[in-house]
Enzyme design. Structure first.
Site, PDB file in Angstrom:
ATOM      1  CE  LYS A  73       8.811  24.600  27.551  1.00 24.93           C
ATOM      2  NZ  LYS A  73       9.004  23.198  27.136  1.00 24.93           N
ATOM      3  CE  LYS A 109      10.729  14.995  32.200  1.00 24.80           C
ATOM      4  NZ  LYS A 109      11.775  16.011  31.995  1.00 24.80           N
ATOM      5  CB  SER A 367      12.394  25.653  26.765  1.00 25.35           C
ATOM      6  OG  SER A 367      12.875  24.468  26.185  1.00 25.35           O
TER       7      SER A 367
END
Length: 391
Positions: A73, A109, A367
């Site tokens: 993530k 990322k 999220s």
């Protein structure tokens, strides 16, 4: 004339922070070495046809720091200053941030090396969709593999484009909407996701100001009300944190943006400043008697205050300006805004640092709930309706 100090490698800084923390554990050296490594990084280029018919080559990245838990993530950044070093470091920060708040993700990322202000909306859509296609080709996108989110230079708009691209290419995947978070609510996003990171900054600061040891070290009274605050960066994180702090009675004496800063010792009306920026495109020339404008926004970091909140980009407080920081608390709303050398100097001076992996974890926490919502195929409105009716 002396040369400006070189900007430290963000990834090297991450490893130094890691090694300092690892020294306090009894884990095996081989295991620690595995944890500190960035597992996979992908760099690719693709052509973009501009609106005028010309062709421009676009450079892009995606890093997966740790796949110990899947999916990984992490945000998607559009920045002309993006490098492989940057995405590797920010992916590592995501790994540790998720572990700290108990969210079962690995760290990732990604980003595209562009200045989004120099591209039209149709061009940005073509860039975003092509980026999603390239990630899919390389196995870097999917609800159980890798889930991007908004970051610097991107928003729910880009997440909607990625989700639509994924669903178009994977029409059989019933969990397709979980391939990204930070989507519009109308596209199965979740309320307050946009505000979540800034809200987390506010709540983190508020909680720290209830801890007796911190209050004693900083010689501050409990609570946010009345505290003098300087914020650098009024993007999604900084602006929402500023609004919440203002609402709670804090005195925001300075706000800094890329084109300059404004300072008033009696405090600034944050909603009015943000409305002025929305109207004019800048916080400068805000109509307030006695307002002081600062040409170099970095100088705002050195204004005396109770709490300094760097909410822009990494490497803002370095060894050369750390001795001039005049805050009692530095609250890291941005990712890695304080370098290891600067951190040492601030600690020696008795300045408390609230670390980024705690303070700005509100975004990835919310999220997580959006991702769960998409996988469960149950609207949160249905789940919380009875509570709302009884409240």
């Amino acid at each position: 004339m002396s040369q400006p100090p070189a900007t430290p490698s963000l990834y090297d800084a991450l490893l130094e922070h890691f090694d300092r923390a690892a020294a306090h554990t009894d884990l095996a050296p081989g295991l620690l070495d595995q944890i500190r490594q960035c597992n996979t990084v992908c760099r690719f280029v693709f052509p973009l046809r501009r609106d005028d018919g010309s062709i421009q080559t676009i450079e892009a990245y995606r890093a997966q720091h740790s796949t110990h838990r899947l999916p990984v993530k992490g945000g998607l950044r559009f920045s002309p200053h993006l490098t492989q070093d940057t995405v590797m470091a920010l992916a590592g920060l995501m790994t540790f941030k998720c572990a700290l708040v108990g969210v079962p993700f690995g760290g990732g990322k990604g980003g595209v090396k562009i200045d989004p202000r120099k591209f039209s909306v149709p061009e940005l859509e073509r860039i975003t969709r092509r980026y999603a296609v390239e990630l899919l080709r390389k196995g870097f996108l999917g609800p159980s593999l890798d889930v991007p989110a908004p970051d610097y230079g991107t928003s729910e708009r880009e997440m909607a484009w990625i989700a639509d691209t994924y669903m178009t290419l994977h029409p059989q995947d019933v969990n397709a909407l979980a391939c990204v978070t930070g989507k519009p609510v109308a596209l199965s996003g979740i309320a307050v996701r946009k505000e979540a990171t800034g809200l987390g900054v506010y709540y983190g600061i508020r909680e720290c100001l209830t801890i007796p040891e911190i209050l004693q070290q900083t010689n501050l009274s409990p609570g946010v009300a009345g505290k003098t605050i300087v914020i650098q960066g009024l993007g999604n994180v900084g602006s929402n944190a500023a609004l919440e702090l203002h609402k709670a009675g804090a005195k925001l004496i300075a706000l800094a943006e890329i084109d300059g800063a404004i300072h008033h010792p009696d405090g600034l009306d944050v909603p009015a400043v943000l409305a002025h920026r929305e109207k004019t495109g800048s916080i400068l020339n805000f109509p307030l008697p006695g307002l002081h404008e600062i040409k170099n926004p970095a100088d705002a970091l050195e204004i005396p205050c109770d709490i300094l909140i760097p909410a822009a980009l990494q490497n803002q407080i370095l060894a050369h300006n750390a001795p001039r920081i005049a805050a009692k608390i530095v609250a890291e709303a941005a990712n890695s805004p304080v370098t290891p050398d600067a951190q040492t100097i601030l600690h020696q001076r008795g300045i408390l640092i609230i670390p980024d992996i705690y303070l700005n974890a509100g975004g990835v926490t919310v999220s997580y709930f959006e991702w769960l919502k998409n996988l469960q195929h149950v609207s949160f409105e249905r789940m919380t309706r009875r509570q709302a009716e009884n409240s």
